[in-house]
Design an enzyme around this catalytic site. Structure first.
Site, PDB file in Angstrom:
ATOM      1  CB  SER A 110      -8.791  -4.372  -0.864  1.00  0.00           C
ATOM      2  OG  SER A 110      -9.470  -4.267  -2.100  1.00  0.00           O
ATOM      3  CE1 TYR A 132      -4.116  -2.462  -3.298  1.00  0.00           C
ATOM      4  CE2 TYR A 132      -6.049  -3.799  -3.765  1.00  0.00           C
ATOM      5  CZ  TYR A 132      -5.480  -2.691  -3.173  1.00  0.00           C
ATOM      6  OH  TYR A 132      -6.268  -1.814  -2.443  1.00  0.00           O
ATOM      7  CE  LYS A 158      -4.671  -3.510   0.141  1.00  0.00           C
ATOM      8  NZ  LYS A 158      -4.375  -2.648   1.302  1.00  0.00           N
TER       9      LYS A 158
HETATM   10  N1  LIG Z   1      -9.197   3.619  -3.083  1.00  0.00           N
HETATM   11  C1  LIG Z   1      -9.759   2.426  -3.189  1.00  0.00           C
HETATM   12  O1  LIG Z   1     -10.621   2.185  -4.067  1.00  0.00           O
HETATM   13  C2  LIG Z   1      -9.358   1.339  -2.226  1.00  0.00           C
HETATM   14  C3  LIG Z   1     -10.124   0.157  -2.210  1.00  0.00           C
HETATM   15  C4  LIG Z   1      -9.779  -0.852  -1.332  1.00  0.00           C
HETATM   16  C5  LIG Z   1      -8.705  -0.690  -0.467  1.00  0.00           C
HETATM   17  N2  LIG Z   1      -7.972   0.462  -0.497  1.00  0.00           N
HETATM   18  C6  LIG Z   1      -6.847   0.574   0.420  1.00  0.00           C
HETATM   19  O2  LIG Z   1      -6.992   1.742   1.215  1.00  0.00           O
HETATM   20  C7  LIG Z   1      -5.725   2.121   1.736  1.00  0.00           C
HETATM   21  C8  LIG Z   1      -5.536   3.612   1.581  1.00  0.00           C
HETATM   22  O3  LIG Z   1      -5.388   3.934   0.204  1.00  0.00           O
HETATM   23  P1  LIG Z   1      -6.148   5.144  -0.503  1.00  0.00           P
HETATM   24  O4  LIG Z   1      -7.104   4.558  -1.479  1.00  0.00           O
HETATM   25  O5  LIG Z   1      -6.634   6.107   0.503  1.00  0.00           O
HETATM   26  O6  LIG Z   1      -4.953   5.752  -1.410  1.00  0.00           O
HETATM   27  P2  LIG Z   1      -4.114   7.112  -1.269  1.00  0.00           P
HETATM   28  O7  LIG Z   1      -2.994   6.995  -2.262  1.00  0.00           O
HETATM   29  O8  LIG Z   1      -5.011   8.289  -1.356  1.00  0.00           O
HETATM   30  O9  LIG Z   1      -3.529   7.028   0.221  1.00  0.00           O
HETATM   31  C9  LIG Z   1      -2.531   6.085   0.561  1.00  0.00           C
HETATM   32  C10 LIG Z   1      -1.485   6.765   1.451  1.00  0.00           C
HETATM   33  O10 LIG Z   1      -0.462   5.803   1.762  1.00  0.00           O
HETATM   34  C11 LIG Z   1       0.794   6.464   1.680  1.00  0.00           C
HETATM   35  N3  LIG Z   1       1.893   5.516   1.477  1.00  0.00           N
HETATM   36  C12 LIG Z   1       2.250   4.872   0.329  1.00  0.00           C
HETATM   37  N4  LIG Z   1       3.358   4.127   0.536  1.00  0.00           N
HETATM   38  C13 LIG Z   1       3.690   4.299   1.850  1.00  0.00           C
HETATM   39  C14 LIG Z   1       4.742   3.793   2.673  1.00  0.00           C
HETATM   40  N5  LIG Z   1       5.690   2.961   2.180  1.00  0.00           N
HETATM   41  N6  LIG Z   1       4.785   4.165   3.981  1.00  0.00           N
HETATM   42  C15 LIG Z   1       3.852   5.030   4.478  1.00  0.00           C
HETATM   43  N7  LIG Z   1       2.861   5.551   3.752  1.00  0.00           N
HETATM   44  C16 LIG Z   1       2.767   5.178   2.459  1.00  0.00           C
HETATM   45  C17 LIG Z   1       0.625   7.430   0.508  1.00  0.00           C
HETATM   46  O11 LIG Z   1       1.605   8.453   0.528  1.00  0.00           O
HETATM   47  C18 LIG Z   1      -0.783   7.927   0.724  1.00  0.00           C
HETATM   48  O12 LIG Z   1      -0.808   9.096   1.529  1.00  0.00           O
HETATM   49  C19 LIG Z   1      -4.694   1.272   0.987  1.00  0.00           C
HETATM   50  O13 LIG Z   1      -4.267   0.204   1.820  1.00  0.00           O
HETATM   51  C20 LIG Z   1      -5.477   0.751  -0.198  1.00  0.00           C
HETATM   52  O14 LIG Z   1      -4.945  -0.455  -0.691  1.00  0.00           O
HETATM   53  C21 LIG Z   1      -8.277   1.481  -1.353  1.00  0.00           C
END
Ligand SMILES: NC(=O)c1ccc[n+]([C@@H]2O[C@H](COP(=O)([O-])OP(=O)(O)OC[C@H]3O[C@@H](n4cnc5c(N)ncnc54)[C@H](O)[C@@H]3O)[C@@H](O)[C@H]2O)c1
Length: 263
Positions: free
Chosen positions: A132, A145, A149
């Site tokens: 991130s 977090y 990250k």
């Molecule tokens: N959305 C943002 O703004 C953003 C920004 C930077 C980084 N990220 C990162 O992107 C990645 C994806 O997140 P997202 O934003 O798509 O959120 P999201 O909640 O839509 O998707 C995350 C997925 O991870 C799954 N998950 C959670 N715990 C788990 C576990 N213990 N084992 C297996 N699966 C698990 C959830 O069920 C979900 O389907 C994450 O690593 C998040 O930190 C997101």
């Protein structure tokens, strides 16, 4: 070619799975949220394997099942993640443990289980670790977090340097998105009972109010992120950034380090 995407049932992971599938890869999505996993696997026509990335055995079983089914794995996206917020002074150890178990140990487990398979491929492969912008600059309100990250960025840099030094055909990328419109703000849905926070004082949301509002206002679509990831894998590029405007904060941080070193 086969791709595995953890956290593939929702958000960025789902978009990655869709993009890989469209490109003709066989895709396995792994996720802890079983009903959504099944629905997404059916919708995309890909394989879904229930996996908890915080559990080494579960990720090892995912790797074994993938290789058994498809014979090899070429692209691994260690993407599953959760958001947990709250000021450090208010956090419980369970708040720390949950976010670090998923966001940091999830990536370590993924590397441990899948790297031997990638390295065994005569034509190599590629790892994409989802970090991130929070892995590049640490703002307030999301300490665990930020910690996880930053570690994912460091692990990715280390791995890339090690593989480069040995002339490996396995590439590494680290995805550092800014705000993306996903379900991350309801991450608590997947929090294990044993690591819940009964006071609900902290980590009730994925971030502080400012972050939640910024995602609503500035968030980009997951498909845009997925396109960048595919470009980086094809071009074998390490850094994947989606929001150049956040680089000002990275520069400011580095300027502080530089100023300290020179003065
Ligand atoms: N959305 C943002 O703004 C953003 C920004 C930077 C980084 N990220 C990162 O992107 C990645 C994806 O997140 P997202 O934003 O798509 O959120 P999201 O909640 O839509 O998707 C995350 C997925 O991870 C799954 N998950 C959670 N715990 C788990 C576990 N213990 N084992 C297996 N699966 C698990 C959830 O069920 C979900 O389907 C994450 O690593 C998040 O930190 C997101």
């Amino acid at each position: 070619m086969t791709a595995v995407v953890t956290g593939g049932a929702s958000g960025i992971g789902k978009a990655l799975a869709q993009r890989f599938s469209r490109a003709g890869l066989q895709v396995v999505i792994a996720d802890v949220e079983e009903a959504v996993l099944r629905a997404t696997a059916d919708e995309l026509g890909v394989v879904g394997i229930r996996t908890d990335v915080a559990d080494a055995g579960s990720v090892a079983a995912l790797a074994a099942a993938t290789v058994e089914r498809f014979g090899a794995v070429h692209v691994v996206c260690n993407n599953a993640g959760v958001g947990g917020g709250g000021a450090i002074k208010d956090l419980t150890l369970e708040d720390w443990r949950w976010v670090i178990d998923v966001n940091l140990w999830g990536v370590v487990h993924g590397l441990h289980a899948f790297l031997p398979h990638l390295l065994a491929n005569p034509d190599g492969g590629h790892v994409v670790n989802t970090a991130s912008v929070a892995g590049l600059v640490a703002g307030p309100g999301i300490g665990p977090y930020n910690a996880a990250k930053s570690a994912v960025v460091a692990i990715s840099e280390t791995l890339a340097a090690e593989l480069r030094a040995e002339g490996s055909r396995v590439g590494v990328s680290v995805l550092c998105p800014g705000f993306v419109r996903t379900n991350i703000f309801t991450s608590q849905r997947n929090r294990p009972e044993a690591l819940r926070n009964p006071s609900k004082k902290t980590a009730a949301r994925a971030g502080n109010d400012a972050i939640v509002e910024a995602v609503r206002a500035q968030g980009i679509e997951p498909a845009v992120v997925a396109d960048r990831v595919v470009d980086a894998v094809v071009g074998d590029r390490f850094w994947i950034l989606t929001h150049p405007e956040h680089l000002d904060a990275v520069r400011e941080r580095f300027a502080g380090i530089e100023a300290a070193a020179s003065g």
